[in-house]
Design a protein around this motif. Sequence first.
Motif, PDB file in Angstrom:
ATOM      1  N   LYS A 194      35.157  23.392  24.128  1.00  0.00           N
ATOM      2  CA  LYS A 194      35.715  24.715  24.200  1.00  0.00           C
ATOM      3  C   LYS A 194      35.436  24.550  26.423  1.00  0.00           C
ATOM      4  O   LYS A 194      35.594  25.928  26.594  1.00  0.00           O
ATOM      5  N   VAL A 195      35.351  23.658  26.571  1.00  0.00           N
ATOM      6  CA  VAL A 195      35.125  23.496  28.672  1.00  0.00           C
ATOM      7  C   VAL A 195      36.871  24.233  29.091  1.00  0.00           C
ATOM      8  O   VAL A 195      36.599  24.740  29.965  1.00  0.00           O
ATOM      9  N   LEU A 196      37.601  23.465  28.194  1.00  0.00           N
ATOM     10  CA  LEU A 196      39.344  24.352  28.316  1.00  0.00           C
ATOM     11  C   LEU A 196      38.847  26.406  28.921  1.00  0.00           C
ATOM     12  O   LEU A 196      39.177  26.930  30.068  1.00  0.00           O
ATOM     13  N   VAL A 197      38.721  26.603  27.690  1.00  0.00           N
ATOM     14  CA  VAL A 197      38.579  27.808  27.874  1.00  0.00           C
ATOM     15  C   VAL A 197      37.287  28.414  28.266  1.00  0.00           C
ATOM     16  O   VAL A 197      37.776  29.332  28.714  1.00  0.00           O
ATOM     17  N   ILE A 198      36.437  27.719  28.389  1.00  0.00           N
ATOM     18  CA  ILE A 198      35.675  28.477  29.537  1.00  0.00           C
ATOM     19  C   ILE A 198      36.013  28.431  30.731  1.00  0.00           C
ATOM     20  O   ILE A 198      35.335  29.367  31.655  1.00  0.00           O
ATOM     21  N   ILE A 199      36.604  27.461  31.103  1.00  0.00           N
ATOM     22  CA  ILE A 199      37.461  27.403  32.490  1.00  0.00           C
ATOM     23  C   ILE A 199      37.768  28.473  32.786  1.00  0.00           C
ATOM     24  O   ILE A 199      38.284  29.304  34.037  1.00  0.00           O
ATOM     25  N   PHE A 200      38.599  28.919  31.836  1.00  0.00           N
ATOM     26  CA  PHE A 200      40.002  30.031  31.879  1.00  0.00           C
ATOM     27  C   PHE A 200      39.311  31.361  31.845  1.00  0.00           C
ATOM     28  O   PHE A 200      39.895  32.043  32.435  1.00  0.00           O
ATOM     29  N   SER A 201      38.440  31.701  31.140  1.00  0.00           N
ATOM     30  CA  SER A 201      37.556  32.790  31.978  1.00  0.00           C
ATOM     31  C   SER A 201      37.060  33.147  32.877  1.00  0.00           C
ATOM     32  O   SER A 201      37.099  33.935  33.671  1.00  0.00           O
ATOM     33  N   LEU A 202      36.712  31.323  32.979  1.00  0.00           N
ATOM     34  CA  LEU A 202      35.453  31.999  34.696  1.00  0.00           C
ATOM     35  C   LEU A 202      36.363  32.342  35.847  1.00  0.00           C
ATOM     36  O   LEU A 202      36.573  33.149  36.421  1.00  0.00           O
ATOM     37  N   ILE A 203      38.155  32.122  35.472  1.00  0.00           N
ATOM     38  CA  ILE A 203      38.615  32.103  36.309  1.00  0.00           C
ATOM     39  C   ILE A 203      39.879  33.170  36.417  1.00  0.00           C
ATOM     40  O   ILE A 203      39.406  33.849  36.902  1.00  0.00           O
ATOM     41  N   ALA A 206      36.566  35.340  37.956  1.00  0.00           N
ATOM     42  CA  ALA A 206      36.063  35.167  39.461  1.00  0.00           C
ATOM     43  C   ALA A 206      37.560  36.240  40.232  1.00  0.00           C
ATOM     44  O   ALA A 206      37.314  36.176  41.505  1.00  0.00           O
ATOM     45  N   VAL A 207      38.833  36.195  39.751  1.00  0.00           N
ATOM     46  CA  VAL A 207      39.655  36.817  40.183  1.00  0.00           C
ATOM     47  C   VAL A 207      39.362  38.007  39.987  1.00  0.00           C
ATOM     48  O   VAL A 207      39.712  39.072  41.366  1.00  0.00           O
ATOM     49  N   GLY A 208      38.577  38.713  39.452  1.00  0.00           N
ATOM     50  CA  GLY A 208      38.314  39.953  38.900  1.00  0.00           C
ATOM     51  C   GLY A 208      36.845  40.368  40.144  1.00  0.00           C
ATOM     52  O   GLY A 208      36.942  41.961  40.986  1.00  0.00           O
ATOM     53  N   TYR A 210      36.839  38.939  43.198  1.00  0.00           N
ATOM     54  CA  TYR A 210      36.839  38.959  44.068  1.00  0.00           C
ATOM     55  C   TYR A 210      38.355  39.769  44.818  1.00  0.00           C
ATOM     56  O   TYR A 210      37.880  40.844  45.990  1.00  0.00           O
ATOM     57  N   ALA A 211      38.404  40.494  43.511  1.00  0.00           N
ATOM     58  CA  ALA A 211      39.161  41.403  43.812  1.00  0.00           C
ATOM     59  C   ALA A 211      38.768  42.861  43.719  1.00  0.00           C
ATOM     60  O   ALA A 211      39.065  44.057  44.978  1.00  0.00           O
ATOM     61  N   TRP A 212      37.274  42.505  43.808  1.00  0.00           N
ATOM     62  CA  TRP A 212      36.394  43.852  44.152  1.00  0.00           C
ATOM     63  C   TRP A 212      35.780  43.908  45.833  1.00  0.00           C
ATOM     64  O   TRP A 212      35.583  44.849  46.427  1.00  0.00           O
ATOM     65  N   VAL A 213      35.879  42.631  45.990  1.00  0.00           N
ATOM     66  CA  VAL A 213      35.099  42.298  47.185  1.00  0.00           C
ATOM     67  C   VAL A 213      36.431  41.458  48.518  1.00  0.00           C
ATOM     68  O   VAL A 213      35.701  41.958  49.620  1.00  0.00           O
ATOM     69  N   ALA A 214      37.167  41.962  47.600  1.00  0.00           N
ATOM     70  CA  ALA A 214      38.066  40.726  49.286  1.00  0.00           C
ATOM     71  C   ALA A 214      38.432  42.138  50.007  1.00  0.00           C
ATOM     72  O   ALA A 214      38.699  43.446  49.806  1.00  0.00           O
ATOM     73  N   HIS A 215      39.053  41.549  51.156  1.00  0.00           N
ATOM     74  CA  HIS A 215      39.183  43.003  52.274  1.00  0.00           C
ATOM     75  C   HIS A 215      40.441  43.683  52.489  1.00  0.00           C
ATOM     76  O   HIS A 215      41.027  44.285  52.518  1.00  0.00           O
ATOM     77  N   TRP A 216      41.919  41.968  51.823  1.00  0.00           N
ATOM     78  CA  TRP A 216      43.121  43.043  51.838  1.00  0.00           C
ATOM     79  C   TRP A 216      42.447  44.085  50.464  1.00  0.00           C
ATOM     80  O   TRP A 216      43.581  44.977  50.202  1.00  0.00           O
ATOM     81  N   ALA A 217      41.943  44.548  49.699  1.00  0.00           N
ATOM     82  CA  ALA A 217      41.446  45.464  48.491  1.00  0.00           C
ATOM     83  C   ALA A 217      41.313  46.362  49.291  1.00  0.00           C
ATOM     84  O   ALA A 217      41.376  47.643  48.466  1.00  0.00           O
ATOM     85  N   GLU A 218      40.700  46.329  50.260  1.00  0.00           N
ATOM     86  CA  GLU A 218      40.017  48.050  51.561  1.00  0.00           C
ATOM     87  C   GLU A 218      40.921  48.910  51.373  1.00  0.00           C
ATOM     88  O   GLU A 218      41.230  50.449  51.469  1.00  0.00           O
ATOM     89  N   ASP A 219      42.915  48.453  51.124  1.00  0.00           N
ATOM     90  CA  ASP A 219      43.634  49.670  51.204  1.00  0.00           C
ATOM     91  C   ASP A 219      44.112  50.206  50.248  1.00  0.00           C
ATOM     92  O   ASP A 219      45.433  50.488  50.207  1.00  0.00           O
ATOM     93  N   VAL A 220      43.648  49.351  48.961  1.00  0.00           N
ATOM     94  CA  VAL A 220      44.466  50.079  47.490  1.00  0.00           C
ATOM     95  C   VAL A 220      43.283  51.009  47.457  1.00  0.00           C
ATOM     96  O   VAL A 220      41.897  51.050  47.329  1.00  0.00           O
ATOM     97  N   LYS A 225      41.859  49.268  42.377  1.00  0.00           N
ATOM     98  CA  LYS A 225      41.224  48.388  42.645  1.00  0.00           C
ATOM     99  C   LYS A 225      40.024  48.072  41.364  1.00  0.00           C
ATOM    100  O   LYS A 225      40.229  47.239  40.947  1.00  0.00           O
ATOM    101  N   ILE A 226      39.635  49.727  40.117  1.00  0.00           N
ATOM    102  CA  ILE A 226      39.086  49.259  39.388  1.00  0.00           C
ATOM    103  C   ILE A 226      39.557  49.018  38.119  1.00  0.00           C
ATOM    104  O   ILE A 226      38.640  47.574  37.765  1.00  0.00           O
ATOM    105  N   LEU A 227      40.790  49.258  38.349  1.00  0.00           N
ATOM    106  CA  LEU A 227      41.562  49.125  37.029  1.00  0.00           C
ATOM    107  C   LEU A 227      41.935  47.560  37.292  1.00  0.00           C
ATOM    108  O   LEU A 227      41.883  47.477  36.012  1.00  0.00           O
ATOM    109  N   VAL A 228      42.095  46.676  38.540  1.00  0.00           N
ATOM    110  CA  VAL A 228      42.476  45.516  38.610  1.00  0.00           C
ATOM    111  C   VAL A 228      40.713  44.989  37.628  1.00  0.00           C
ATOM    112  O   VAL A 228      41.411  43.711  36.840  1.00  0.00           O
ATOM    113  N   VAL A 229      39.856  45.057  38.968  1.00  0.00           N
ATOM    114  CA  VAL A 229      38.473  44.310  38.651  1.00  0.00           C
ATOM    115  C   VAL A 229      38.646  44.334  36.284  1.00  0.00           C
ATOM    116  O   VAL A 229      38.276  43.311  36.363  1.00  0.00           O
ATOM    117  N   VAL A 230      38.581  45.846  35.973  1.00  0.00           N
ATOM    118  CA  VAL A 230      38.291  45.810  34.586  1.00  0.00           C
ATOM    119  C   VAL A 230      39.583  45.130  33.789  1.00  0.00           C
ATOM    120  O   VAL A 230      38.493  44.440  32.899  1.00  0.00           O
TER     121      VAL A 230
END
Length: 332
Positions: A194-203, A206-208, A210-220, A225-230
Amino acid sequence: MTSPKSLTKTRWVIDANRVVVYPHRISYLLGILVALVFAGIVVAYLTSVHGDTFTTVCFFIFLVAVPLWFLGYGNTYVEFDGSRGTMQRKLFGLIPVKTMYMNDLHGINIVTQNGGYKYKMFSKKDRYGRGVLVSSGYRKNTDANAQAFVDQVVPVIHGYLDKYGSIVGSAPQPITSYKYYNNTGGSYTVKSKKVLVIIFSLIFFAVGIYAWVAHWAEDVSPTQKILVVVICLGLGLIVLQAAFVSIVFDTGSQTIIKRGPLGWGNKSIPFSDFAGFQTIRKSTNMVYTGTEVHMYYRFPNSEKKGTMLLHTFKSSGEIERFLEETKSVMKI
């Protein structure tokens, strides 16, 4: 008249004590197509380019050699000699590249890949390995050439194997301990990493985030923004669900139970509906990535069959051991 399609089909010759199969005949068609393309290149080269003699000669040698290689590879055959008890593969129909004694061979099995299937010869030591190709590829189960191959060629070759040694090899030893199952009071759960699969899910999570709080997403736009996070969180949930899916062989209720934390794809299959195993070799960019072990089962009051992935392995020995343990659990 020979049709282009017939050039891709398996051809064979059956003599008194000898069978020869030509499984690479699609190379004839590829050679012809490459030759036509290269002929166009030659015409364009002669009419528009004026290079030195050495460069021109090397260029023409290359243009001639490649189609000839394809055409020659189409002559590659596998010979089963019943009088000598050997299987030999000859590259271009001339160069012996592999020779095996028939008492070391297990038999011809079907191999499914990329929506099609083909037939390969496997050795007793590597029954789920790469194998030796003995037929061309097919798409339809009703392919006349495939049916003729199974009816006419396979029985003769297996007759040779039976003459020089049992096709199935020695009987498996009784299973006293389980490597790929956890036994809890008669319930055998397939072990999984399960370890490798859990790591992939956490990635994905984390990306979701980051997409919600990152500054680059302010211009989106908020919708994007919601679509990327979902999407990221959804993929994370799907992967996390896969990590905690369990497959249990309950010997008390004689049932195979597949269940996950989110309930997606849960199944309950009686032992009596078991319909066999199938192994599928997986490759990515022509690089072997593993072999999946699937279980077939019958649907009640129907001729249709379902399939369930049990495990993925890298080596033939692991697959054989897993199947032996599964058969021991199910008493089949």
